[in-house]
Write a protein that holds these residues in place. Structure first.
Motif, short mmCIF file in Angstrom:
data_model
loop_
_atom_site.label_atom_id
_atom_site.label_comp_id
_atom_site.label_asym_id
_atom_site.label_seq_id
_atom_site.Cartn_x
_atom_site.Cartn_y
_atom_site.Cartn_z
N LYS A 88 0.85 -1.19 0.00
CA LYS A 88 0.00 0.00 0.00
C LYS A 88 0.88 1.24 0.00
O LYS A 88 1.91 1.26 0.67
CB LYS A 88 -0.89 -0.01 1.24
N GLU B 261 -2.60 4.66 -6.25
CA GLU B 261 -4.03 4.54 -5.95
C GLU B 261 -4.66 3.74 -7.09
O GLU B 261 -4.80 4.26 -8.19
CB GLU B 261 -4.69 5.92 -5.89
N ARG C 127 -6.97 2.92 8.66
CA ARG C 127 -6.88 3.27 7.25
C ARG C 127 -7.56 4.60 6.96
O ARG C 127 -7.08 5.37 6.13
CB ARG C 127 -7.52 2.16 6.40
N SER C 128 -8.65 4.89 7.66
CA SER C 128 -9.33 6.17 7.43
C SER C 128 -8.38 7.33 7.69
O SER C 128 -8.37 8.31 6.95
CB SER C 128 -10.55 6.31 8.33
N ASP D 17 -5.82 7.30 4.83
CA ASP D 17 -6.40 7.74 3.55
C ASP D 17 -6.72 9.24 3.57
O ASP D 17 -6.73 9.89 2.53
CB ASP D 17 -7.63 6.91 3.21
N HIS E 182 1.49 5.92 5.10
CA HIS E 182 1.04 4.54 4.85
C HIS E 182 1.71 3.55 5.79
O HIS E 182 1.11 2.54 6.16
CB HIS E 182 1.34 4.14 3.40
#
Ligand SMILES: Cc1cc2nc3c(=O)[nH]c(=O)nc-3n(C[C@H](O)[C@H](O)[C@H](O)COP(=O)(O)OP(=O)(O)OC[C@H]3O[C@@H](n4cnc5c(N)ncnc54)[C@H](O)[C@@H]3O)c2cc1C
Ligand SMILES: Nc1ncnc2c1ncn2[C@@H]1O[C@H](COP(=O)(O)O)[C@@H](O)[C@H]1O
Lengths: 256, 317
Positions: free
Chosen positions: A179, A183, B236-237, B240, B246
């Motif tokens: 990750k 994207e 993750r929120s 993101d 990350h």
């Protein structure tokens, strides 16, 4: 650039996992299947490289007939063609056995780059990629968050414990996606329509001259170890809550 | 020679904590098999450091010296380890499921044509064979695995196996180690922020989610973490949203962590987040919603506004 992306179809991350009656495998009856989330990063990166430098993206997935859906998703994202290694009993196989099978299919394609997900979210192994790299005598760049391809070389960023490494390797190379790499795009409606006409070749392990050889034997699948029920921390004010929590952590749990 | 072997992991000439965990676990397996632990160490100028592994149950160290082994590369380590292992033919080979072990394990298994169980959380000996237990499907099930190949290779999840001091000094023997052809090289090493503990190695983690509301508010967690010697993680929120990097993400598509203490602040406890931290030894949830799923997994539930409680907690510690 000739790029291969290996795709595993896995249970949706929300899926409830039930052990089958044999006690050694999972009940796949009610499962919704998706492309392994990390493989999406591989597909996306391959598409970006080909867009910038030209070439072709082939996606490969091994497993039962349903795996075609994950391959179609990759084609809808923009991959050029797909190879499905059809084997109804492959799901749950030893990753080393899977690597051997994929190696047979990939070697004749002589790719410049082979992408993998850094791990599949079902067996959580991350073994297939490095095993395949070794079988084909290729270098590997594992768990990378940034990749540059130029002058026949790959340069990758790999975060490890407390450090970030910049790795360099000649092509051909195996890369596993983490990750942060990009994207991933969604498959568009026109993409989905186009995917229906893209070539999807089906091969059996026998066509590839691959023999299944598992070393791993799953003796039992068990539910996770039970946790003791939790406690609600009492307190009238934030200060009191904090004081009580600190006390519990120090005196009861003894973790601070 | 046979027996139980471990691949020791070092950085800048010092053994990493995971090496001591693996040595301690290996000692128990060796006792179960009625044999001894041999550690394979690759490094540069490290011979003097090797005998100390005896303290953690290692009877013998095979030390391979070379510039090429000062820092880990996949090629040099695979080539050298595979040759030495083929020669010594151990029954069991253990290593850490660290970034190094995860990179090396599959490659070695392929080279030696055997099987590997990665990221194991328990080991046992049954009928003279290694039984490895590992989480699958993000910890929704645990598999008991036997490996029908030789050596039986397993990598061990960091922070799970206790470090046990049992012995004195290990006997050290030099072996010739050939790095072979090294294709992928380390071009640059960027050190992380001074003193920053990696999530996978941290014994305490303070994590924030969407409830943190903005990037700046993470300084509340940094302050608490500073007092606890903890690392800061994120859902993750939060990642993101661009509030955290990350590499800070905990969960099914982030890091799997096993700290002694995990404090989740403003995190709802989605199944994908639980997948990454559900096996933490003690879990604290600070969430104002009494129905948030994280409260059903936590050992200690604090139903309150994190912006009120976290600063108070920092004062208490
Ligand atoms: C394929 C896939 C992979 C995924 N992988 C991951 C992963 O690796 N890691 C991960 O974390 N998620 C992952 N997710 C996302 C996951 O499903 C959730 O969306 C995410 O974990 C939610 O993050 P959150 O708890 O921070 O936010 P929310 O669910 O929005 O929860 C915020 C919580 O904060 C609380 N809150 C708000 N304000 C306050 C306050 N002032 N004080 C106290 N509490 C407050 C709320 O009550 C709420 O419970 C994945 C999803 C998918 C589909
Ligand atoms: N059956 C399969 N077919 C194609 N690719 C696979 C298969 N199994 C694993 N892979 C690839 O290998 C990666 C790591 O899988 P694993 O080693 O099983 O965790 C996945 O992200 C895929 O890229």
């Amino acid at each position: 650039m000739n790029i291969v992306v290996c795709i595993k179809q896995v249970p949706d991350t929300e899926a409830v996992i039930k052990v089958a009656s044999d006690g050694k495998s999972i009940d796949t009856g009610d499962i919704k299947w998706v492309m392994n989330p990390y493989d999406e990063f591989g597909v996306e990166e391959a598409l970006r490289i080909v867009k910038a430098q030209g070439g072709e993206v082939t996606v490969i997935g091994a497993g039962p007939a349903r795996v075609v859906e994950a391959l179609r998703t990759a084609l809808a994202m923009g991959a050029d063609k797909a190879i499905h290694i059809q084997d109804d009993n492959l799901y749950g196989a030893d990753p080393i056995a899977v690597a051997k099978m994929l190696a047979k299919a990939i070697e004749p394609l002589s790719p410049d780059i082979i992408f993998f997900g850094q791990r599949a979210v079902d067996d959580d192994s991350g073994v297939v990629s490095s095993a395949l790299a070794d079988l084909l005598g290729l270098p590997q760049l594992s768990v990378v968050t940034k990749l540059e391809i130029a002058d026949g070389k790959a340069k990758a960023v790999r975060p490890i414990e407390g450090q970030t490494l910049v790795l360099e390797s000649p092509l051909p190379v195996v890369v596993t996606a983490q990750k942060g790499l990009n994207e991933p795009r969604y498959a568009s409606l026109p993409g989905i329509m186009k995917a229906k006409k893209k070539p999807l070749e089906v091969k059996t392990p026998a066509d590839l001259g691959a023999e299944r050889s598992d070393f791993i034997e799953i003796a039992a699948l068990n539910p996770p170890p039970a946790r003791a029920p939790g406690k609600t921390v009492e307190g009238e004010s934030p200060a009191e809550l904090a004081a009580n929590l600190a006390k519990l952590l120090k005196e009861e749990a003894k973790v601070i | 020679m046979a027996g139980v072997w471990i691949i020791a992991e070092q950085r800048d000439g010092e053994f990493r904590k995971i090496t001591l965990e693996v040595a301690s676990a290996a000692k128990k397996v060796a006792d179960g098999l009625g044999t001894e632990v041999t550690a394979l160490v690759l490094g540069s100028g490290m011979e003097g450091a090797c005998a100390a592994l005896g303290k953690y149950g290692v009877a013998k160290v095979l030390y391979g010296d070379g510039e090429a082994f000062a820092a880990y590369t996949t090629d040099a380590y695979t080539n050298a380890c595979a040759a030495i292992i083929k020669d010594g033919a151990p029954d069991v080979l253990l290593m850490g499921a660290s970034m190094q072990g995860k990179d090396l394990g599959g490659r070695l298994a392929a080279r030696l044509d055997t099987g590997i169980a990665v990221d194991c959380t328990a080991l046992a000996v049954e009928d003279g064979k290694l039984k490895a237990t590992r989480p699958m499907y993000a910890g929704k099930v645990y598999a008991d695995i036997f490996i029908n190949g030789s050596p039986q290779i397993a990598s061990l999840r960091p922070n799970v196996f206790d470090i046990v001091e049992t012995g004195g000094e290990a006997a050290v023997e030099s072996v010739s180690a050939d790095a072979g052809e090294v294709k992928a090289v380390v071009a640059e090493v960027q050190a992380a922020e001074e003193g920053k503990v990696d999530l996978t190695e941290a014994t305490v983690i303070v994590s924030g989610g969407r409830g943190m509301k903005e990037a700046d508010n993470f300084k509340l967690l940094e302050e608490l973490a500073g007092k606890l010697g903890a690392a800061v993680g994120a859902s993750r929120s939060a990642v993101d949203a661009g509030w955290r990097s990350h590499t800070d993400q905990v969960g099914q598509t982030g890091k799997v962590v096993t700290p002694n203490l995990y404090i989740a602040c403003g995190i709802s406890g989605a199944i994908q987040h639980l997948a990454g931290m559900g096996s933490s030894k003690v879990i604290v949830a600070i969430n104002k919603d009494p129905d948030a799923p994280i409260h059903t997994k936590a050992d200690y539930c604090v139903v309150a506004d994190l912006f009120d409680v976290v600063p108070e907690l920092t004062k208490e510690i």
